[in-house]
Design a protein around this motif. Sequence first.
Motif, PDB file in Angstrom:
ATOM      1  N   PHE A 190       0.831  -1.207   0.000  1.00 55.36           N
ATOM      2  CA  PHE A 190       0.000   0.000   0.000  1.00 55.36           C
ATOM      3  C   PHE A 190       0.864   1.255   0.000  1.00 55.36           C
ATOM      4  O   PHE A 190       0.623   2.193  -0.783  1.00 55.36           O
ATOM      5  CB  PHE A 190      -0.910  -0.011   1.222  1.00 55.36           C
ATOM      6  CG  PHE A 190      -1.918   1.099   1.252  1.00 55.36           C
ATOM      7  CD1 PHE A 190      -3.185   0.928   0.707  1.00 55.36           C
ATOM      8  CD2 PHE A 190      -1.618   2.332   1.831  1.00 55.36           C
ATOM      9  CE1 PHE A 190      -4.125   1.944   0.738  1.00 55.36           C
ATOM     10  CE2 PHE A 190      -2.544   3.361   1.863  1.00 55.36           C
ATOM     11  CZ  PHE A 190      -3.807   3.172   1.320  1.00 55.36           C
ATOM     12  N   VAL A 194       1.071   4.390  -2.514  1.00 50.30           N
ATOM     13  CA  VAL A 194       0.579   5.707  -2.096  1.00 50.30           C
ATOM     14  C   VAL A 194       1.525   6.811  -2.551  1.00 50.30           C
ATOM     15  O   VAL A 194       1.096   7.938  -2.827  1.00 50.30           O
ATOM     16  CB  VAL A 194       0.349   5.754  -0.566  1.00 50.30           C
ATOM     17  CG1 VAL A 194       1.613   6.088   0.202  1.00 50.30           C
ATOM     18  CG2 VAL A 194      -0.748   6.759  -0.216  1.00 50.30           C
ATOM     19  N   ALA A 211      -4.469   4.135   7.023  1.00 53.10           N
ATOM     20  CA  ALA A 211      -5.086   3.609   5.801  1.00 53.10           C
ATOM     21  C   ALA A 211      -4.362   2.344   5.338  1.00 53.10           C
ATOM     22  O   ALA A 211      -4.993   1.373   4.907  1.00 53.10           O
ATOM     23  CB  ALA A 211      -5.059   4.670   4.702  1.00 53.10           C
ATOM     24  N   ALA A 212      -3.028   2.350   5.455  1.00 54.45           N
ATOM     25  CA  ALA A 212      -2.242   1.173   5.056  1.00 54.45           C
ATOM     26  C   ALA A 212      -2.547  -0.025   5.946  1.00 54.45           C
ATOM     27  O   ALA A 212      -2.701  -1.156   5.464  1.00 54.45           O
ATOM     28  CB  ALA A 212      -0.756   1.518   5.104  1.00 54.45           C
ATOM     29  N   HIS A 215      -6.053  -1.314   5.150  1.00 53.64           N
ATOM     30  CA  HIS A 215      -6.024  -1.990   3.855  1.00 53.64           C
ATOM     31  C   HIS A 215      -5.446  -3.391   4.007  1.00 53.64           C
ATOM     32  O   HIS A 215      -6.005  -4.377   3.488  1.00 53.64           O
ATOM     33  CB  HIS A 215      -5.181  -1.183   2.868  1.00 53.64           C
ATOM     34  CG  HIS A 215      -4.825  -1.938   1.624  1.00 53.64           C
ATOM     35  ND1 HIS A 215      -5.694  -2.090   0.570  1.00 53.64           N
ATOM     36  CD2 HIS A 215      -3.689  -2.624   1.280  1.00 53.64           C
ATOM     37  CE1 HIS A 215      -5.123  -2.812  -0.378  1.00 53.64           C
ATOM     38  NE2 HIS A 215      -3.910  -3.146   0.028  1.00 53.64           N
ATOM     39  N   SER A 218      -7.876  -5.735   5.728  1.00 51.67           N
ATOM     40  CA  SER A 218      -8.964  -6.186   4.854  1.00 51.67           C
ATOM     41  C   SER A 218      -8.478  -7.251   3.877  1.00 51.67           C
ATOM     42  O   SER A 218      -9.214  -8.170   3.532  1.00 51.67           O
ATOM     43  CB  SER A 218      -9.571  -4.999   4.101  1.00 51.67           C
ATOM     44  OG  SER A 218      -8.653  -4.459   3.184  1.00 51.67           O
ATOM     45  N   VAL A 248      -9.127   8.463   5.535  1.00 46.87           N
ATOM     46  CA  VAL A 248      -8.687   7.096   5.242  1.00 46.87           C
ATOM     47  C   VAL A 248      -9.372   6.574   3.978  1.00 46.87           C
ATOM     48  O   VAL A 248      -8.741   5.941   3.118  1.00 46.87           O
ATOM     49  CB  VAL A 248      -8.969   6.170   6.443  1.00 46.87           C
ATOM     50  CG1 VAL A 248      -8.811   4.705   6.050  1.00 46.87           C
ATOM     51  CG2 VAL A 248      -8.040   6.514   7.600  1.00 46.87           C
ATOM     52  N   ARG A 249     -10.656   6.855   3.858  1.00 48.79           N
ATOM     53  CA  ARG A 249     -11.402   6.418   2.668  1.00 48.79           C
ATOM     54  C   ARG A 249     -10.811   7.018   1.400  1.00 48.79           C
ATOM     55  O   ARG A 249     -10.620   6.332   0.387  1.00 48.79           O
ATOM     56  CB  ARG A 249     -12.868   6.811   2.796  1.00 48.79           C
ATOM     57  CG  ARG A 249     -13.766   6.264   1.690  1.00 48.79           C
ATOM     58  CD  ARG A 249     -15.135   6.897   1.697  1.00 48.79           C
ATOM     59  NE  ARG A 249     -15.093   8.304   1.346  1.00 48.79           N
ATOM     60  CZ  ARG A 249     -14.981   8.756   0.085  1.00 48.79           C
ATOM     61  NH1 ARG A 249     -14.884   7.902  -0.928  1.00 48.79           N
ATOM     62  NH2 ARG A 249     -14.960  10.050  -0.155  1.00 48.79           N
ATOM     63  N   ARG A 252      -7.343   5.498   0.511  1.00 52.06           N
ATOM     64  CA  ARG A 252      -7.486   4.178  -0.093  1.00 52.06           C
ATOM     65  C   ARG A 252      -8.036   4.271  -1.512  1.00 52.06           C
ATOM     66  O   ARG A 252      -7.653   3.499  -2.401  1.00 52.06           O
ATOM     67  CB  ARG A 252      -8.381   3.292   0.783  1.00 52.06           C
ATOM     68  CG  ARG A 252      -7.761   2.984   2.143  1.00 52.06           C
ATOM     69  CD  ARG A 252      -8.633   2.079   2.995  1.00 52.06           C
ATOM     70  NE  ARG A 252      -8.699   0.726   2.451  1.00 52.06           N
ATOM     71  CZ  ARG A 252      -9.366  -0.264   3.032  1.00 52.06           C
ATOM     72  NH1 ARG A 252     -10.020  -0.046   4.178  1.00 52.06           N
ATOM     73  NH2 ARG A 252      -9.392  -1.467   2.480  1.00 52.06           N
ATOM     74  N   SER A 253      -8.902   5.240  -1.755  1.00 49.89           N
ATOM     75  CA  SER A 253      -9.441   5.455  -3.096  1.00 49.89           C
ATOM     76  C   SER A 253      -8.346   5.909  -4.059  1.00 49.89           C
ATOM     77  O   SER A 253      -8.288   5.458  -5.211  1.00 49.89           O
ATOM     78  CB  SER A 253     -10.568   6.493  -3.041  1.00 49.89           C
ATOM     79  OG  SER A 253     -11.076   6.758  -4.328  1.00 49.89           O
ATOM     80  N   LYS A 256      -6.283   2.909  -5.029  1.00 47.91           N
ATOM     81  CA  LYS A 256      -7.004   2.024  -5.958  1.00 47.91           C
ATOM     82  C   LYS A 256      -6.928   2.525  -7.396  1.00 47.91           C
ATOM     83  O   LYS A 256      -6.990   1.741  -8.345  1.00 47.91           O
ATOM     84  CB  LYS A 256      -8.477   1.902  -5.540  1.00 47.91           C
ATOM     85  CG  LYS A 256      -8.718   0.993  -4.353  1.00 47.91           C
ATOM     86  CD  LYS A 256     -10.201   0.922  -4.021  1.00 47.91           C
ATOM     87  CE  LYS A 256     -10.453   0.057  -2.795  1.00 47.91           C
ATOM     88  NZ  LYS A 256     -11.895   0.028  -2.423  1.00 47.91           N
TER      89      LYS A 256
END
Length: 325
Positions: A190, A194, A211-212, A215, A218, A248-249, A252-253, A256
């Motif tokens: 991640f 980033v 966030a890492a 991620h 998950s 964080v959202r 991560r977006s 992606k």
Amino acid sequence: MFSTSSQRKFWTFNDESELAQLREKHNLEFIAKHGAHVDEYQRYNVFLSPEEERLLLKQYELHLKEFCKRFSPPMPKGVVGTAFHYFKRFYLYNSTMDFHPKEILATCVYLSCKVEEFNVSIGQFVANIKGDRDKASDIILNNELLLMQQLNYHLTIHNPFRPVEGFLIDIKTRCSLANPERLRGGIDEFLEKVFLTDGCLLYAPSQIALAAVLHAASKEQENLDSYVTEMLFRDAGPDKLAILIEAVRKIRSLVKMVESPAKERVRIIDKKLDRCRNEENNPDSEIYKRRMREALDEDDLVYTGQTRMSLDTSGVTQVLSPSAS
């Protein structure tokens, strides 16, 4: 601490539109300065557009990553993160048409080695570069002061690697997650991605680190939501927690959406850049050499020839000296 740092005060921006405006501003300033002789409707046929500059920089960020990955001796993560910060900061306030990214890239990595106390000499550093290494040294050392000036001498970088370690220690101490060390692979993957986004210019290192971690959890089919809300930020108000969750959202977006630019498109842009770049900053141009001769005695010149050297990146040879291919 990040909260009182120059990074927070001067180099953390509100949103992506603010970054886009800065980049467009300096693109237009270069064209206005160097394109007075070009018809207004033809300017983007001659010069790079802001979009073309962004695509080119995305490709060179991939080269930066690969150069650091192949570096010998092995380069610490902190050096890589700091180099990415410098590279991104530099091109917020400068156009690729003024300073070619293949030269600034190497200078960013070299300066980050010094700042992060990764002790390699200039000789050891350029041993990782193919071609004329004396010329490589000269280009890097000539650009080093320029880079520091353009960074406003704000050289200390807060990377997300230390907060990651803090989160992992806390998870081991207070969370029931089995074997938190298994998250490291996902975290490293991640964080590597980033730095190919503008995340480090928009968010705090601790937000990127969280966030890492989430991620990676998950990916391991684990859920750390209760850890975040009930332990990590138990005393935070709902507003602060909402801000954190949204950050964080978004991080991560961004990750992606990372994708490599089309090689053929980048090749065309690179060729276009060779034709429209500022020759005063081109080490192979007569204008540049004449300016150097004015500053130094003839006998002090390290190089005047056309030998080229290149960054040995991911199998794609990129010329560091900026003469046209």
